[in-house]
Scaffold this active site. Sequence first.
Site, short mmCIF file in Angstrom:
data_model
loop_
_atom_site.label_atom_id
_atom_site.label_comp_id
_atom_site.label_asym_id
_atom_site.label_seq_id
_atom_site.Cartn_x
_atom_site.Cartn_y
_atom_site.Cartn_z
N TYR A 84 6.41 15.21 -21.43
CA TYR A 84 5.67 15.13 -20.16
C TYR A 84 4.73 13.93 -20.09
O TYR A 84 3.82 13.91 -19.26
CB TYR A 84 4.92 16.43 -19.86
CG TYR A 84 5.82 17.62 -19.84
CD1 TYR A 84 6.70 17.83 -18.78
CD2 TYR A 84 5.82 18.55 -20.88
CE1 TYR A 84 7.55 18.93 -18.76
CE2 TYR A 84 6.66 19.65 -20.87
CZ TYR A 84 7.52 19.84 -19.81
OH TYR A 84 8.36 20.91 -19.79
N ALA A 85 4.92 12.93 -20.91
CA ALA A 85 4.09 11.72 -20.86
C ALA A 85 4.66 10.79 -19.79
O ALA A 85 5.36 9.82 -20.07
CB ALA A 85 4.03 11.03 -22.22
N ASN A 86 4.41 11.17 -18.53
CA ASN A 86 4.91 10.44 -17.37
C ASN A 86 3.81 10.37 -16.34
O ASN A 86 3.00 11.30 -16.21
CB ASN A 86 6.11 11.18 -16.74
CG ASN A 86 7.20 11.47 -17.73
OD1 ASN A 86 7.86 10.56 -18.22
ND2 ASN A 86 7.39 12.74 -18.06
N HIS A 95 0.84 -1.20 0.00
CA HIS A 95 0.00 0.00 0.00
C HIS A 95 0.87 1.25 0.00
O HIS A 95 1.78 1.39 0.81
CB HIS A 95 -0.92 -0.01 1.22
CG HIS A 95 -1.92 1.09 1.23
ND1 HIS A 95 -2.31 1.71 2.37
CD2 HIS A 95 -2.61 1.67 0.22
CE1 HIS A 95 -3.20 2.64 2.08
NE2 HIS A 95 -3.40 2.64 0.78
N ASP A 111 8.15 8.56 -20.20
CA ASP A 111 8.53 8.71 -21.60
C ASP A 111 10.02 8.40 -21.74
O ASP A 111 10.70 8.13 -20.74
CB ASP A 111 8.18 10.11 -22.12
CG ASP A 111 8.88 11.25 -21.38
OD1 ASP A 111 9.99 11.07 -20.85
OD2 ASP A 111 8.31 12.36 -21.35
N HIS A 124 6.38 19.42 -12.94
CA HIS A 124 7.29 18.40 -13.48
C HIS A 124 8.48 18.18 -12.55
O HIS A 124 8.94 17.05 -12.37
CB HIS A 124 7.76 18.82 -14.88
CG HIS A 124 8.57 17.78 -15.57
ND1 HIS A 124 8.08 16.53 -15.89
CD2 HIS A 124 9.85 17.80 -16.03
CE1 HIS A 124 9.01 15.83 -16.50
NE2 HIS A 124 10.10 16.57 -16.59
#
Length: 131
Positions: A120-122, A20, A28, A98
């Site tokens: 920024y594809a994270n 948990h 990316d 970011h």
Amino acid sequence: MKKIGILNSEISRVISELGHMDRIVIADAGLPIPSHVKRIDLALKEGVPSFIETVETVLHEMFVEKAYVAQEMGSVSATKKEELIGLLPGVQIKVITHEELKALTHQAKAVIRTGEFTPYANVVLEAGVIF
């Protein structure tokens, strides 16, 4: 041989060991990965595998309670953010800078690097409990 689910042994192991509030990152191709955090590098070439495809696959095996995305994703990669949110119904989504997202990578159990070239594809995925 495993019949269903994630075939990548490293990803499967990391997910099975999550407790948990443990976190993993799906990144990316350009996100810096701290040297002390496990790197699972899936990147083959530009776009392969994609960020969304990787998130979707991980979500088949991981119960996520919270997700963190960079605010920059909303302005620079809005379509990817919409696709991501569509994969996370009922999941609390925290929007952070970011720089804050990169700081969270230091606490992750692993970073899964994709071939995604969209800025920024994270996402940081935080494990929940199934009971």
